[in-house]
Scaffold this motif. Sequence first.
Motif, PDB file in Angstrom:
ATOM      1  N   UNK A   1      30.080  22.350  11.519  1.00 27.44           N
ATOM      2  CA  UNK A   1      29.410  21.539  12.925  1.00 27.44           C
ATOM      3  C   UNK A   1      28.272  20.564  12.402  1.00 27.44           C
ATOM      4  N   UNK A   2      27.467  21.344  11.886  1.00 28.69           N
ATOM      5  CA  UNK A   2      26.013  20.708  11.447  1.00 28.69           C
ATOM      6  C   UNK A   2      26.276  19.652   9.996  1.00 28.69           C
ATOM      7  N   UNK A   3      27.520  19.938   9.317  1.00 28.05           N
ATOM      8  CA  UNK A   3      27.583  18.992   8.313  1.00 28.05           C
ATOM      9  C   UNK A   3      28.189  17.737   8.900  1.00 28.05           C
ATOM     10  N   UNK A   4      28.862  17.985   9.895  1.00 28.93           N
ATOM     11  CA  UNK A   4      29.620  16.700  10.641  1.00 28.93           C
ATOM     12  C   UNK A   4      28.461  15.999  11.305  1.00 28.93           C
ATOM     13  N   UNK A   5      27.493  16.707  11.764  1.00 29.08           N
ATOM     14  CA  UNK A   5      26.450  15.851  12.460  1.00 29.08           C
ATOM     15  C   UNK A   5      25.762  15.076  11.234  1.00 29.08           C
ATOM     16  N   UNK A   6      25.468  15.744  10.227  1.00 28.86           N
ATOM     17  CA  UNK A   6      24.825  14.811   8.982  1.00 28.86           C
ATOM     18  C   UNK A   6      25.727  13.728   8.508  1.00 28.86           C
ATOM     19  N   UNK A   7      27.093  14.009   8.441  1.00 34.52           N
ATOM     20  CA  UNK A   7      28.051  12.910   8.043  1.00 34.52           C
ATOM     21  C   UNK A   7      27.842  11.643   9.037  1.00 34.52           C
TER      22      UNK A   7
END
Length: 245
Positions: A54-60
Motif C-alpha cells: 500500500x505505501x509503496x504504491x503511494x510512493x510510486x
Amino acid sequence: MENLVTLLSEPSAWMALFTLIVMEVVLGIDNLIFVSILTNKLPEAQRPKARVIGLSLALIFRLALLGTVAIIVQLVEPVITLFDHSFSWRDIILIAGGLFLVWKATKEIHHNVDPGDSDADAKDAVVSSFATVIGQILVLDLVFSIDSIITAVGMTDHVSIMVIAVVTAVVVMLLAAGPLSRFIEANPTIVMLALGFLLMIGMTLIADGFGVHVPKGYIYAAMAFSAFVELLNMLSRRRRKKKAS
C-alpha cells in the motif's frame, strides 16, 4: 547530480526541503491511518505485506505524478461549471475521494457498532479481502498523492527537492505503519477515533473540492486534541484496572 549538490548548498533550499518534508509527513497521516485500519482487517501474517504494498504504491504514485508536474499544475484549471461554480479535475478527484472515504469510514463504523450475526461469515470476509484492501488503498493513495504533489508544487519549483521530500515522507510512513497498526489493534477505542478522523478528513476533501478551504492546521489540531483526550482515558482505565486487581 551536480545541480542537486549546488541546490542543496543554498540555505533557502534546505529550508524549503525541511518545510516540505514536515508538510508531506503531516499530509501522510491521513493515508497512514487509512492503511492501518484496512490492513488490520487482514490475517496477521498478511498485514506487513499489505502495508508495504500500500505505501509503496503511494510512493510510486507520488513519483509518477512528480514526473508530470506540468500536467499536475493544469489539474487546477477549471474544466466544468455547475450552478455558477467552476470545478477543476483536482476538485472532482477530491470530491470523489472524499465521498469514498466518508462511505468507507461510515461502513467501518457500522461494522464496529454492529459486527453481524455470523462469526464464520466475518472470518470468510477477512480471509478473502486482501485484494479488496489493496484496491481500496490504491484508490485513496491516488487521491492523497494528487493533493500531496499539488501542495509540494505550491511550495517549491525544484523537482529534486520534491522527490527527496516525498521519498523521506513515505519512508517515515513505512517505519510508522507497523507500530501504529499494532497500537490501533491493541486499543479498540482508538479504532473508532481513527474512523472518526477519516470521516472528518473525507468531509474536508469534499468541502475543498467545492471551493470551501478548511485550513489543515485546524483539522490536525482537532485530531491531536482528540488523541490526547483518548490517551488520558486510556491511562485512566489502566490505573482503575491496577487498583481493581
